[in-house]
Design an enzyme around this catalytic site. Structure first.
Site, PDB file in Angstrom:
ATOM      1  N   SER A  21       0.874  -1.250   0.010  1.00 35.86           N
ATOM      2  CA  SER A  21       0.006   0.168  -0.012  1.00 35.86           C
ATOM      3  C   SER A  21       0.945   1.335   0.041  1.00 35.86           C
ATOM      4  O   SER A  21       0.309   2.250   0.110  1.00 35.86           O
ATOM      5  CB  SER A  21      -0.862   0.108   1.045  1.00 35.86           C
ATOM      6  OG  SER A  21      -0.390  -0.457   2.418  1.00 35.86           O
ATOM      7  N   HIS A  65      -1.778  -2.741  -6.923  1.00 38.07           N
ATOM      8  CA  HIS A  65      -2.556  -2.394  -5.622  1.00 38.07           C
ATOM      9  C   HIS A  65      -4.000  -2.395  -5.765  1.00 38.07           C
ATOM     10  O   HIS A  65      -4.779  -1.825  -6.327  1.00 38.07           O
ATOM     11  CB  HIS A  65      -2.082  -0.882  -5.161  1.00 38.07           C
ATOM     12  CG  HIS A  65      -2.528  -0.442  -3.820  1.00 38.07           C
ATOM     13  ND1 HIS A  65      -2.889   0.852  -3.666  1.00 38.07           N
ATOM     14  CD2 HIS A  65      -2.744  -1.085  -2.813  1.00 38.07           C
ATOM     15  CE1 HIS A  65      -3.275   0.884  -2.410  1.00 38.07           C
ATOM     16  NE2 HIS A  65      -3.227  -0.147  -2.025  1.00 38.07           N
ATOM     17  N   GLU A  86      -4.816  -0.142  -8.847  1.00 33.69           N
ATOM     18  CA  GLU A  86      -3.575   0.859  -9.302  1.00 33.69           C
ATOM     19  C   GLU A  86      -2.383   0.033  -9.733  1.00 33.69           C
ATOM     20  O   GLU A  86      -1.828  -0.462  -8.952  1.00 33.69           O
ATOM     21  CB  GLU A  86      -3.413   1.552  -7.861  1.00 33.69           C
ATOM     22  CG  GLU A  86      -3.368   2.969  -7.934  1.00 33.69           C
ATOM     23  CD  GLU A  86      -3.075   3.615  -6.432  1.00 33.69           C
ATOM     24  OE1 GLU A  86      -3.011   2.831  -5.387  1.00 33.69           O
ATOM     25  OE2 GLU A  86      -2.932   4.753  -6.258  1.00 33.69           O
ATOM     26  N   ASN A 141      -3.850   6.296  -1.662  1.00 32.72           N
ATOM     27  CA  ASN A 141      -3.454   6.357  -0.322  1.00 32.72           C
ATOM     28  C   ASN A 141      -2.891   7.693   0.081  1.00 32.72           C
ATOM     29  O   ASN A 141      -2.993   8.079   1.154  1.00 32.72           O
ATOM     30  CB  ASN A 141      -2.436   5.071   0.206  1.00 32.72           C
ATOM     31  CG  ASN A 141      -3.248   4.036   0.444  1.00 32.72           C
ATOM     32  OD1 ASN A 141      -4.369   4.065   0.697  1.00 32.72           O
ATOM     33  ND2 ASN A 141      -2.676   2.768   0.540  1.00 32.72           N
TER      34      ASN A 141
HETATM   35  N1  3HC Z   1     -16.171  -9.492   0.085  1.00 29.88           N
HETATM   36  C1  3HC Z   1     -16.989  -9.722  -0.957  1.00 29.88           C
HETATM   37  N2  3HC Z   1     -17.971  -9.247  -1.053  1.00 29.88           N
HETATM   38  C2  3HC Z   1     -18.447  -8.303  -0.054  1.00 29.88           C
HETATM   39  C3  3HC Z   1     -17.864  -7.960   0.936  1.00 29.88           C
HETATM   40  C4  3HC Z   1     -16.488  -8.684   1.267  1.00 29.88           C
HETATM   41  N3  3HC Z   1     -15.604  -8.449   2.177  1.00 29.88           N
HETATM   42  N4  3HC Z   1     -18.341  -7.009   1.685  1.00 29.88           N
HETATM   43  C5  3HC Z   1     -19.370  -6.756   0.808  1.00 29.88           C
HETATM   44  N5  3HC Z   1     -19.426  -7.425  -0.045  1.00 29.88           N
HETATM   45  C6  3HC Z   1     -20.454  -7.118  -1.228  1.00 29.88           C
HETATM   46  C7  3HC Z   1     -21.988  -7.790  -0.597  1.00 29.88           C
HETATM   47  O1  3HC Z   1     -22.168  -9.044  -0.878  1.00 29.88           O
HETATM   48  C8  3HC Z   1     -22.857  -6.627  -1.482  1.00 29.88           C
HETATM   49  O2  3HC Z   1     -22.815  -7.402  -2.834  1.00 29.88           O
HETATM   50  P1  3HC Z   1     -24.022  -7.162  -3.871  1.00 29.88           P
HETATM   51  O3  3HC Z   1     -23.786  -5.605  -4.415  1.00 29.88           O
HETATM   52  O4  3HC Z   1     -23.773  -8.257  -4.987  1.00 29.88           O
HETATM   53  O5  3HC Z   1     -25.357  -7.397  -3.151  1.00 29.88           O
HETATM   54  C9  3HC Z   1     -21.869  -5.625  -1.999  1.00 29.88           C
HETATM   55  O6  3HC Z   1     -20.591  -5.862  -1.492  1.00 29.88           O
HETATM   56  C10 3HC Z   1     -22.208  -4.494  -0.963  1.00 29.88           C
HETATM   57  O7  3HC Z   1     -22.221  -4.906   0.462  1.00 29.88           O
HETATM   58  P2  3HC Z   1     -23.388  -4.499   1.461  1.00 29.88           P
HETATM   59  O8  3HC Z   1     -24.664  -4.256   0.928  1.00 29.88           O
HETATM   60  O9  3HC Z   1     -23.346  -5.684   2.714  1.00 29.88           O
HETATM   61  O10 3HC Z   1     -22.626  -3.331   2.183  1.00 29.88           O
HETATM   62  P3  3HC Z   1     -22.482  -1.789   1.794  1.00 29.88           P
HETATM   63  O11 3HC Z   1     -23.419  -1.329   0.752  1.00 29.88           O
HETATM   64  O12 3HC Z   1     -22.263  -1.212   3.027  1.00 29.88           O
HETATM   65  O13 3HC Z   1     -20.843  -1.981   1.118  1.00 29.88           O
HETATM   66  C11 3HC Z   1     -18.706  -1.948   0.999  1.00 29.88           C
HETATM   67  C12 3HC Z   1     -19.770  -2.724   1.651  1.00 29.88           C
HETATM   68  C13 3HC Z   1     -18.524  -2.458  -0.346  1.00 29.88           C
HETATM   69  C14 3HC Z   1     -17.446  -2.321   1.799  1.00 29.88           C
HETATM   70  C15 3HC Z   1     -18.865  -0.530   1.082  1.00 29.88           C
HETATM   71  O14 3HC Z   1     -19.060  -0.141   2.592  1.00 29.88           O
HETATM   72  C16 3HC Z   1     -17.509   0.099   0.835  1.00 29.88           C
HETATM   73  O15 3HC Z   1     -17.371   0.445  -0.498  1.00 29.88           O
HETATM   74  N6  3HC Z   1     -16.867   0.733   1.482  1.00 29.88           N
HETATM   75  C17 3HC Z   1     -15.374   1.532   1.201  1.00 29.88           C
HETATM   76  C18 3HC Z   1     -14.702   0.602   1.033  1.00 29.88           C
HETATM   77  C19 3HC Z   1     -13.150   1.310   0.902  1.00 29.88           C
HETATM   78  O16 3HC Z   1     -13.003   2.535   0.869  1.00 29.88           O
HETATM   79  N7  3HC Z   1     -12.232   0.289   0.370  1.00 29.88           N
HETATM   80  C20 3HC Z   1     -10.871   1.004   0.086  1.00 29.88           C
HETATM   81  C21 3HC Z   1     -10.125   0.886   1.474  1.00 29.88           C
HETATM   82  S1  3HC Z   1      -8.390   1.457   1.427  1.00 29.88           S
HETATM   83  C22 3HC Z   1      -7.327   0.295   0.665  1.00 29.88           C
HETATM   84  O17 3HC Z   1      -7.994  -0.990   0.604  1.00 29.88           O
HETATM   85  C23 3HC Z   1      -6.053   0.369   0.349  1.00 29.88           C
HETATM   86  C24 3HC Z   1      -5.134  -0.065   1.229  1.00 29.88           C
HETATM   87  O18 3HC Z   1      -3.745  -0.013   0.851  1.00 29.88           O
HETATM   88  C25 3HC Z   1      -5.221   0.947   2.554  1.00 29.88           C
END
Ligand code: 3HC
Length: 293
Positions: free
Chosen positions: A120, A141, A153, A191
């Site tokens: 990251s 990434h 990325e 990030n």
């Molecule tokens: N694995 C697989 N699928 C998942 C999941 C997981 N861990 N969590 C949720 N899902 C799926 C659900 O099944 C659902 O699928 P569908 O659209 O087919 O029905 C979909 O994602 C949406 O899930 P939910 O309805 O349960 O919940 P939300 O609508 O709240 O979505 C979320 C959950 C997708 C995690 C959303 O809250 C989100 O996008 N959050 C932000 C995540 C983010 O910013 N990630 C980046 C982090 S930074 C990073 O990773 C970089 C690192 O270097 C720091």
């Protein structure tokens, strides 16, 4: 060059997600971790996430079975990489661990294999330099949760060649992701913005500007983020955020990236977020409960 077989190093939060999307796209995948219990936990998570898709009729039982059949768990590093075309590394963000692992992988992997790190923030050029194939070394990434997030990325190190970029773009597209190409710089593109933004939310909590739940609600509704910054901090892991902040200060030589004291204190207490059961929220009950500071 055609990629057929991929080794994913690390079966944790990112590693199992990467193994999942690669296997679902038809690649043969070896998922390697250092202990059987980590491999088993990674496989369990993949099964659980595939079943979410099954319940929603997004995939069929045959596709679930075929995806799982394409993933093999492995503990031995040499066996994991010896006949693959691509190695994707998703091990903890510890520079020495990454460099030691890449030295070994470089010795064991076939000469033609591309080496990609899901780091990251750590320098792609620094990792590439410990291998004998820096032109075949690249940053790939992914974002958490990998099966859901639409971006990879791609980070070009100083010596990465255009053919390697092209192959990794193709693989990323095949696993269903859009790509952006970034020249190496600390934190790449995403990030570099995300970590200071989350830190600023933590500074605001530390200064008593708002409660945890109000800060999250403000950004969720006011900026249309899917999660508020403190929920996201817990989701990413406070240890990871602190690590990246410290790395930014060291690399940019600029104190504007400094981590808030509250973040450091929480990491020292082991309150690193969702994976620990406690962070800006307490996850011990049915619903996450905001903490008071
Ligand atoms: N694995 C697989 N699928 C998942 C999941 C997981 N861990 N969590 C949720 N899902 C799926 C659900 O099944 C659902 O699928 P569908 O659209 O087919 O029905 C979909 O994602 C949406 O899930 P939910 O309805 O349960 O919940 P939300 O609508 O709240 O979505 C979320 C959950 C997708 C995690 C959303 O809250 C989100 O996008 N959050 C932000 C995540 C983010 O910013 N990630 C980046 C982090 S930074 C990073 O990773 C970089 C690192 O270097 C720091």
């Amino acid at each position: 060059m055609e990629i057929k077989k991929i080794a994913v190093l690390g079966a944790g939060q990112m590693g199992n997600g990467i193994a999942h999307v690669c296997a679902q796209a038809g690649y043969e995948v070896i998922m390697r971790d250092i202990e059987q219990r980590f491999v088993d936990k990674g496989m369990e998570t993949i099964k659980k996430n595939l079943e979410r898709g099954l319940k929603k009729d997004r995939i069929t039982q045959d596709e679930v079975d075929a995806t799982l059949a394409r993933i093999t768990g492995e503990l031995d590093l040499k066996a994991a990489v010896k006949d693959v075309d691509l190695v994707i590394e998703a091990i903890p963000e510890i520079v020495k661990l990454k460099l030691d692992t890449w030295r070994e992988v470089d010795n064991f992997a076939p000469e033609h294999a591309i080496l990609a790190s899901n780091t990251s923030s750590i320098s792609i050029t620094q990792m590439a330099a410990v291998t004998k194939r820096p032109e075949k070394f690249i940053g790939m990434h992914f974002f958490n949760p990998v099966p859901v997030m639409g971006l990879v990325e791609i980070i070009k190190g100083q010596a990465t060649d255009d053919e390697t970029v092209k192959v990794i773009e193709e693989v990323s597209h095949k696993v269903g992701k859009k790509t952006v190409l970034v020249n190496e710089a600390p934190g790449f593109a995403v990030n570099r913005l995300l970590v200071p933004a989350i830190n600023e939310a933590v500074f605001a909590i530390q200064e008593g500007v708002a409660t945890v739940e109000d800060m999250d609600l403000a950004i969720k509704l006011g900026l249309n983020w899917p999660m508020g910054p403190l929920t996201l901090a817990d989701f990413v892991g406070l240890d990871t955020l602190l690590y990246i902040s410290d790395y930014f200060v060291e690399e940019f030589k600029d104190s504007k990236y400094r981590a808030p004291a509250l973040l450091r204190k929480m990491v020292r207490a082991g309150w690193v977020g969702r994976k620990a059961g406690k962070g800006f929220y307490d996850y011990s009950g049915d619903e996450p409960k905001p903490m008071r500071f």
